[in-house]
Scaffold this motif. Structure first.
Motif, PDB file in Angstrom:
ATOM      1  N   GLU A  47       0.921  -1.078   0.006  1.00 47.57           N
ATOM      2  CA  GLU A  47       0.210  -0.127  -0.049  1.00 47.57           C
ATOM      3  C   GLU A  47       0.887   1.248  -0.017  1.00 47.57           C
ATOM      4  N   GLU A  48       2.179   1.124   0.651  1.00 49.47           N
ATOM      5  CA  GLU A  48       2.896   2.366   0.502  1.00 49.47           C
ATOM      6  C   GLU A  48       3.379   2.593  -0.793  1.00 49.47           C
ATOM      7  N   LEU A  49       3.637   1.537  -1.551  1.00 53.79           N
ATOM      8  CA  LEU A  49       4.256   1.824  -2.980  1.00 53.79           C
ATOM      9  C   LEU A  49       3.009   2.452  -3.769  1.00 53.79           C
ATOM     10  N   LYS A  50       1.741   1.915  -3.579  1.00 55.18           N
ATOM     11  CA  LYS A  50       0.565   2.615  -4.436  1.00 55.18           C
ATOM     12  C   LYS A  50       0.492   3.972  -3.991  1.00 55.18           C
ATOM     13  N   ARG A  51       0.563   4.295  -2.571  1.00 52.22           N
ATOM     14  CA  ARG A  51       0.582   5.636  -2.360  1.00 52.22           C
ATOM     15  C   ARG A  51       1.399   6.543  -2.886  1.00 52.22           C
ATOM     16  N   ALA A  52       2.718   5.789  -3.272  1.00 54.81           N
ATOM     17  CA  ALA A  52       3.952   6.791  -3.751  1.00 54.81           C
ATOM     18  C   ALA A  52       3.799   6.808  -5.216  1.00 54.81           C
ATOM     19  N   GLY A  53       2.696   6.347  -5.614  1.00 56.76           N
ATOM     20  CA  GLY A  53       2.478   6.231  -7.255  1.00 56.76           C
ATOM     21  C   GLY A  53       3.097   5.149  -8.044  1.00 56.76           C
ATOM     22  N   ILE A  54       3.608   4.230  -7.257  1.00 57.02           N
ATOM     23  CA  ILE A  54       4.298   3.028  -7.646  1.00 57.02           C
ATOM     24  C   ILE A  54       3.467   1.726  -7.949  1.00 57.02           C
TER      25      ILE A  54
ATOM     26  N   PRO B 173       2.790  -1.699  -7.567  1.00 58.56           N
ATOM     27  CA  PRO B 173       3.660  -2.624  -6.499  1.00 58.56           C
ATOM     28  C   PRO B 173       3.691  -4.139  -7.247  1.00 58.56           C
ATOM     29  N   TYR B 174       4.620  -4.649  -6.802  1.00 58.18           N
ATOM     30  CA  TYR B 174       4.988  -6.150  -6.951  1.00 58.18           C
ATOM     31  C   TYR B 174       5.808  -6.625  -5.772  1.00 58.18           C
ATOM     32  N   LEU B 175       5.373  -7.883  -5.436  1.00 60.00           N
ATOM     33  CA  LEU B 175       6.277  -8.510  -4.302  1.00 60.00           C
ATOM     34  C   LEU B 175       7.177  -9.356  -4.650  1.00 60.00           C
ATOM     35  N   PHE B 176       8.492  -9.117  -4.329  1.00 58.51           N
ATOM     36  CA  PHE B 176       9.738  -9.812  -4.966  1.00 58.51           C
ATOM     37  C   PHE B 176      10.175 -10.385  -3.791  1.00 58.51           C
ATOM     38  N   GLN B 177      10.290 -11.919  -3.731  1.00 60.30           N
ATOM     39  CA  GLN B 177      10.603 -12.732  -2.575  1.00 60.30           C
ATOM     40  C   GLN B 177      11.721 -13.801  -2.941  1.00 60.30           C
ATOM     41  N   GLY B 178      12.343 -13.406  -4.074  1.00 61.21           N
ATOM     42  CA  GLY B 178      13.211 -14.232  -4.548  1.00 61.21           C
ATOM     43  C   GLY B 178      13.009 -14.943  -5.839  1.00 61.21           C
ATOM     44  N   THR B 179      11.780 -14.969  -6.292  1.00 65.94           N
ATOM     45  CA  THR B 179      11.229 -15.196  -7.764  1.00 65.94           C
ATOM     46  C   THR B 179      10.232 -14.035  -8.321  1.00 65.94           C
ATOM     47  N   ILE B 180      10.604 -14.080  -9.571  1.00 68.13           N
ATOM     48  CA  ILE B 180       9.873 -13.122 -10.410  1.00 68.13           C
ATOM     49  C   ILE B 180       8.344 -13.505 -10.399  1.00 68.13           C
ATOM     50  N   PRO B 181       7.444 -12.466  -9.979  1.00 69.34           N
ATOM     51  CA  PRO B 181       6.082 -12.999 -10.038  1.00 69.34           C
ATOM     52  C   PRO B 181       5.517 -12.819 -11.098  1.00 69.34           C
ATOM     53  N   ALA B 182       4.814 -13.759 -11.485  1.00 68.70           N
ATOM     54  CA  ALA B 182       4.249 -13.842 -12.840  1.00 68.70           C
ATOM     55  C   ALA B 182       3.481 -12.507 -13.094  1.00 68.70           C
TER      56      ALA B 182
END
Length: 294
Positions: free
Chosen positions: A39-46, A48-57
């Protein structure tokens, strides 16, 4: 060309870069390791995607249209996590990619006894984290050469800015004036990280650039100046030998150098915050020293 940025590691520096490039980009996407920060990234106009060691589909379409890729995730003993997870995607599934920026550290230069160094200086990193950065730099440059893409290695010095500065340390009671004769540190305001990165991206610059201000200075002087600006009594000076630093903290004092930004300036970039004194005074005057996020 329609510019589309993707930032691996939209943390403190990454979000500042996102704000900067948003002025000229159609989209800015970025990653975080934490679902709580989406949500922080969304508020910053970004986007967002989670990156936890693999590229999210769900990120692959965004990567396919990305023109400018910025990497702001530190390597570890296993190597660079973005390359480990995304080398094939970058190589085979990012046809629009035109430029890569890799955020590294001036720590790769190691200790030069207080002498001035630039991008031609020999690198002899002291800490494991800086050794890992140097390896990652080389891997990104090799990838760029293989793909015939410009890669800018952006070596950052000690980062400060809103929410991360000597005023914050004074406010929380964590400020210390540790004195080691001859010791200086290099610094860079986050606004110049954003400005310089956007500038290099705009020009499709390639090669190594030290992004640091004009005034390598003793760390105790920064705390003293912040205290003076804030109208507070500065902490008592402590000799380095008596400071009881952690191993990591002590390792920072094991390197001393003055890093030149002449190559960056040679591309036409003008520093917004050439030295810490005026930057601190401005942040105190406008209240921005508190920051909005850590």
């Amino acid at each position: 060309m329609t510019k589309r940025f993707f930032i691996f590691g939209a943390g403190y520096s990454g979000r500042a870069i996102a704000r900067e490039v948003a002025r000229e980009a159609a989209t800015v996407a970025g990653t975080t390791r934490s679902a709580e920060k989406v949500e922080e990234l969304k508020r910053a106009g970004i986007v967002p995607y989670l990156f936890q060691g693999t590229i999210p589909a769900e990120a692959k379409d965004a990567l396919a249209s990305t023109t400018h890729l910025i990497v702001s995730i530190a390597p570890d003993a296993e190597g660079d996590p973005v390359l480990a997870a995304g080398r094939d995607v970058i190589t085979r599934a990012m046809p629009s990619l035109r430029w890569i920026g890799y955020l590294s550290t001036v720590g790769v230069y190691g200790d030069h006894g207080g002498a001035w160094v630039d991008e031609t200086a020999a690198c002899d990193p002291v800490s494991d984290r800086s050794k890992q950065r140097l390896v990652a730099e080389e891997e990104w440059m090799r990838l760029g050469a293989a793909l015939n893409l410009p890669v800018a290695i952006i070596r950052l010095s000690g980062i400060y800015g809103p929410g991360r500065n000597a005023f914050c340390s004074l406010h929380t009671g964590k400020a210390r004036r540790i004195v080691k004769p001859g010791q200086v540190f290099n610094r860079i305001h986050v606004g110049d990280i954003a400005g310089a990165t956007a500038h290099l991206a705009r020009r499709f610059e390639t090669g190594i650039f030290s992004v640091t201000d004009d005034a390598p200075s003793p760390p105790q002087d920064v705390v003293a100046h912040a205290a003076a600006v804030a109208g507070r009594q500065p902490p008592t000076e402590i000799a380095f030998e008596d400071a009881d630093l952690s191993p990591m903290g002590r390792s920072f004092y094991g390197e001393c150098k003055r890093v030149s930004n002449a190559r960056l300036k040679g591309t036409g970039y003008r520093m917004r915050h050439p030295e810490y004194r005026a930057a601190l005074e401005t942040m105190w005057a406008d209240g921005s020293w508190r920051g909005e996020e850590s």
